[in-house]
Design an enzyme around this catalytic site. Sequence first.
Site, PDB file in Angstrom:
ATOM      1  N   HIS A 147       0.837  -1.217   0.000  1.00  0.00           N
ATOM      2  CA  HIS A 147       0.000   0.000   0.000  1.00  0.00           C
ATOM      3  C   HIS A 147       0.862   1.252   0.000  1.00  0.00           C
ATOM      4  O   HIS A 147       1.371   1.676   1.028  1.00  0.00           O
ATOM      5  CB  HIS A 147      -0.933  -0.028   1.216  1.00  0.00           C
ATOM      6  CG  HIS A 147      -1.809  -1.243   1.256  1.00  0.00           C
ATOM      7  ND1 HIS A 147      -2.728  -1.509   0.264  1.00  0.00           N
ATOM      8  CD2 HIS A 147      -1.887  -2.274   2.122  1.00  0.00           C
ATOM      9  CE1 HIS A 147      -3.338  -2.655   0.535  1.00  0.00           C
ATOM     10  NE2 HIS A 147      -2.849  -3.146   1.642  1.00  0.00           N
TER      11      HIS A 147
ATOM     12  N   ASP B 228      -8.366  -6.494   1.213  1.00  0.00           N
ATOM     13  CA  ASP B 228      -7.667  -6.234  -0.063  1.00  0.00           C
ATOM     14  C   ASP B 228      -8.307  -7.057  -1.182  1.00  0.00           C
ATOM     15  O   ASP B 228      -8.497  -6.572  -2.296  1.00  0.00           O
ATOM     16  CB  ASP B 228      -6.176  -6.583   0.054  1.00  0.00           C
ATOM     17  CG  ASP B 228      -5.405  -5.537   0.863  1.00  0.00           C
ATOM     18  OD1 ASP B 228      -4.315  -5.859   1.370  1.00  0.00           O
ATOM     19  OD2 ASP B 228      -5.906  -4.398   1.007  1.00  0.00           O
TER      20      ASP B 228
ATOM     21  N   ASP C 238     -16.630  -3.952   9.140  1.00  0.00           N
ATOM     22  CA  ASP C 238     -16.964  -2.797   8.296  1.00  0.00           C
ATOM     23  C   ASP C 238     -18.083  -3.208   7.353  1.00  0.00           C
ATOM     24  O   ASP C 238     -18.895  -4.060   7.690  1.00  0.00           O
ATOM     25  CB  ASP C 238     -15.703  -2.373   7.519  1.00  0.00           C
ATOM     26  CG  ASP C 238     -15.356  -3.401   6.453  1.00  0.00           C
ATOM     27  OD1 ASP C 238     -14.930  -3.018   5.366  1.00  0.00           O
ATOM     28  OD2 ASP C 238     -15.548  -4.605   6.712  1.00  0.00           O
TER      29      ASP C 238
ATOM     30  N   PHE D 298     -12.284  -6.534  11.650  1.00  0.00           N
ATOM     31  CA  PHE D 298     -12.900  -5.227  11.856  1.00  0.00           C
ATOM     32  C   PHE D 298     -14.210  -5.175  11.075  1.00  0.00           C
ATOM     33  O   PHE D 298     -14.191  -5.224   9.846  1.00  0.00           O
ATOM     34  CB  PHE D 298     -11.931  -4.135  11.399  1.00  0.00           C
ATOM     35  CG  PHE D 298     -10.497  -4.474  11.716  1.00  0.00           C
ATOM     36  CD1 PHE D 298      -9.550  -4.570  10.715  1.00  0.00           C
ATOM     37  CD2 PHE D 298     -10.118  -4.763  13.016  1.00  0.00           C
ATOM     38  CE1 PHE D 298      -8.230  -4.922  11.007  1.00  0.00           C
ATOM     39  CE2 PHE D 298      -8.806  -5.111  13.316  1.00  0.00           C
ATOM     40  CZ  PHE D 298      -7.860  -5.196  12.313  1.00  0.00           C
TER      41      PHE D 298
ATOM     42  N   ASP E 256      -8.065 -10.333   8.111  1.00  0.00           N
ATOM     43  CA  ASP E 256      -8.897  -9.182   7.739  1.00  0.00           C
ATOM     44  C   ASP E 256      -8.247  -8.380   6.617  1.00  0.00           C
ATOM     45  O   ASP E 256      -8.867  -8.077   5.593  1.00  0.00           O
ATOM     46  CB  ASP E 256      -9.110  -8.275   8.964  1.00  0.00           C
ATOM     47  CG  ASP E 256      -9.895  -7.041   8.584  1.00  0.00           C
ATOM     48  OD1 ASP E 256      -9.318  -6.143   7.958  1.00  0.00           O
ATOM     49  OD2 ASP E 256     -11.093  -6.980   8.895  1.00  0.00           O
ATOM     50  N   TYR E 257      -6.980  -8.028   6.819  1.00  0.00           N
ATOM     51  CA  TYR E 257      -6.276  -7.242   5.790  1.00  0.00           C
ATOM     52  C   TYR E 257      -6.345  -7.964   4.439  1.00  0.00           C
ATOM     53  O   TYR E 257      -6.610  -7.352   3.404  1.00  0.00           O
ATOM     54  CB  TYR E 257      -4.804  -7.053   6.159  1.00  0.00           C
ATOM     55  CG  TYR E 257      -4.490  -6.050   7.237  1.00  0.00           C
ATOM     56  CD1 TYR E 257      -3.241  -6.090   7.854  1.00  0.00           C
ATOM     57  CD2 TYR E 257      -5.375  -5.063   7.638  1.00  0.00           C
ATOM     58  CE1 TYR E 257      -2.896  -5.171   8.833  1.00  0.00           C
ATOM     59  CE2 TYR E 257      -5.045  -4.150   8.623  1.00  0.00           C
ATOM     60  CZ  TYR E 257      -3.794  -4.199   9.220  1.00  0.00           C
ATOM     61  OH  TYR E 257      -3.450  -3.295  10.193  1.00  0.00           O
TER      62      TYR E 257
HETATM   63  N1  LIG Z   1     -12.260  -4.634   7.788  1.00  0.00           N
HETATM   64  C1  LIG Z   1     -11.539  -3.640   7.292  1.00  0.00           C
HETATM   65  N2  LIG Z   1     -12.163  -2.490   6.966  1.00  0.00           N
HETATM   66  C2  LIG Z   1     -11.386  -1.509   6.448  1.00  0.00           C
HETATM   67  C3  LIG Z   1     -10.019  -1.620   6.247  1.00  0.00           C
HETATM   68  C4  LIG Z   1      -9.607  -0.386   5.688  1.00  0.00           C
HETATM   69  C5  LIG Z   1      -8.265   0.031   5.252  1.00  0.00           C
HETATM   70  N3  LIG Z   1      -7.300  -0.337   6.207  1.00  0.00           N
HETATM   71  C6  LIG Z   1      -6.224  -1.142   5.763  1.00  0.00           C
HETATM   72  C7  LIG Z   1      -6.191  -1.378   4.324  1.00  0.00           C
HETATM   73  C8  LIG Z   1      -4.967  -1.313   3.862  1.00  0.00           C
HETATM   74  C9  LIG Z   1      -4.058  -0.999   4.934  1.00  0.00           C
HETATM   75  O1  LIG Z   1      -3.504  -2.200   5.378  1.00  0.00           O
HETATM   76  C10 LIG Z   1      -4.954  -0.438   6.029  1.00  0.00           C
HETATM   77  O2  LIG Z   1      -4.551  -0.795   7.301  1.00  0.00           O
HETATM   78  C11 LIG Z   1     -10.713   0.418   5.576  1.00  0.00           C
HETATM   79  N4  LIG Z   1     -11.763  -0.287   6.029  1.00  0.00           N
HETATM   80  C12 LIG Z   1     -13.174   0.038   5.984  1.00  0.00           C
HETATM   81  O3  LIG Z   1     -13.621  -0.338   4.672  1.00  0.00           O
HETATM   82  C13 LIG Z   1     -14.641   0.574   4.260  1.00  0.00           C
HETATM   83  C14 LIG Z   1     -14.094   1.334   3.075  1.00  0.00           C
HETATM   84  O4  LIG Z   1     -14.054   0.438   1.986  1.00  0.00           O
HETATM   85  P1  LIG Z   1     -14.045   1.085   0.490  1.00  0.00           P
HETATM   86  O5  LIG Z   1     -15.378   1.868   0.372  1.00  0.00           O
HETATM   87  O6  LIG Z   1     -13.937  -0.129  -0.407  1.00  0.00           O
HETATM   88  O7  LIG Z   1     -12.854   2.016   0.433  1.00  0.00           O
HETATM   89  C15 LIG Z   1     -14.895   1.496   5.441  1.00  0.00           C
HETATM   90  O8  LIG Z   1     -15.853   0.906   6.297  1.00  0.00           O
HETATM   91  C16 LIG Z   1     -13.534   1.493   6.128  1.00  0.00           C
HETATM   92  O9  LIG Z   1     -13.648   1.833   7.499  1.00  0.00           O
HETATM   93  C17 LIG Z   1      -9.387  -2.836   6.607  1.00  0.00           C
HETATM   94  O10 LIG Z   1      -8.180  -3.073   6.477  1.00  0.00           O
HETATM   95  N5  LIG Z   1     -10.203  -3.816   7.126  1.00  0.00           N
END
Ligand SMILES: Nc1nc2c(c(CN[C@H]3C=C[C@H](O)[C@@H]3O)cn2[C@@H]2O[C@H](COP(=O)(O)O)[C@@H](O)[C@H]2O)c(=O)[nH]1
Length: 341
Positions: free
Chosen positions: A53, A319, A239, A237, A314-315
């Site tokens: 990233h 991705d 989301d 997480f 999760d990551y």
């Molecule tokens: N479960 C989980 N949810 C995550 C992330 C990330 C980004 N973080 C990592 C990613 C790369 C780096 O490694 C960061 O650490 C964003 N989100 C959530 O996604 C949603 C946005 O989605 P889209 O509309 O498609 O951009 C929003 O709820 C946002 O809060 C994660 O990693 N895991």
Amino acid sequence: MEALPSPLESARFIAGRSRDVSVDEEGARKVAESLFDKASEAAFGLSGWKALHELNPRAASEEAVNWVFLVDTLNFSFWSDGAEQKCLVRYKGKAYSGYWALCAAVNRALDDGIPITSASYYATMTLDQVRQVFRSDTEVPMPLLEERHRVLNESGTVLLEKFGGSFLTCVKMSENSAQKLLRLVVENFPSYRDEAVFEKKKVSFYKRAQILVADTWSVLEGKGDGFFGDISSLTIFADYRIPQVLVHLKAMKYSEDLMKKLREGTVFKSGDREEVEIRGCSIWCCTLICKHLLELYEKKGQDMRDQINAVLLDYYLWDYARDHREDMKDVPFHRVRCIYY
Ligand SMILES: Nc1nc2c(c(CN[C@H]3C=C[C@H](O)[C@@H]3O)cn2[C@@H]2O[C@H](COP(=O)(O)O)[C@@H](O)[C@H]2O)c(=O)[nH]1
């Protein structure tokens, strides 16, 4: 502050009583099997957070930790109302959407000499300054700018008053415990209190608080202040992307009634039963995938508990969801406008 059940206990409770969402144990096992080889690749590990990233900080410095705190304080609600247009931020010749648009806007501000990651700056930022820093390069603005302004002022003020203006102070106070850092964040920063009531029982998800701990672990490369002996105690997480990919991979299922509502683009409210079931079952489903993955390695005499945990799963899944947008377009994601995810 009253201690609620942990996200893991909450997920177990919700999954056991869920009506419209179900975890498919066989499906979860199949996902674990499909990830078997991937789980031992370097990119699945901690180094992927920087290697994969380009917008994430390269350094493992105090400045980088404060970048993570700012971004995860604003890490919510990027989905756009209409499919036609969405918020995009152009940075170094590339257009970013969703969560990455947030990161691009932060890096664009820093390049423009705006100290956006300094608590002394964002504690007193005006709404106009927030609109300027997080401006979109399309007609569609980033969602919830007023809420982002309020959350920035609130979090910046707390960081200044209680932690000398640096999140690294908070990290040091956790004494290498992920659960202690999670508790410090939830107790001191109100916008991170991602909680609900399900069948009259209080439950927690703590999506932004848990990803903040995870991203702190990642940016500090799991070393020094960023070493957490209990990092495996975090859950995924909850989301709006992880549930979508779990349904796509057939590890989780929605009832016909719920699928119809999602397909119609129903906007749910924070705490609605359907939302709580989707988020709780997602956490529980990934707990099972992690368990199955570790068992598969154990059968081969390999203890992979340091290489496989909910954070790295999760990551990977997040991705994957990003990279398979097209394949997943028939699986709707649930829509809630809130500051929690
Ligand atoms: N479960 C989980 N949810 C995550 C992330 C990330 C980004 N973080 C990592 C990613 C790369 C780096 O490694 C960061 O650490 C964003 N989100 C959530 O996604 C949603 C946005 O989605 P889209 O509309 O498609 O951009 C929003 O709820 C946002 O809060 C994660 O990693 N895991």
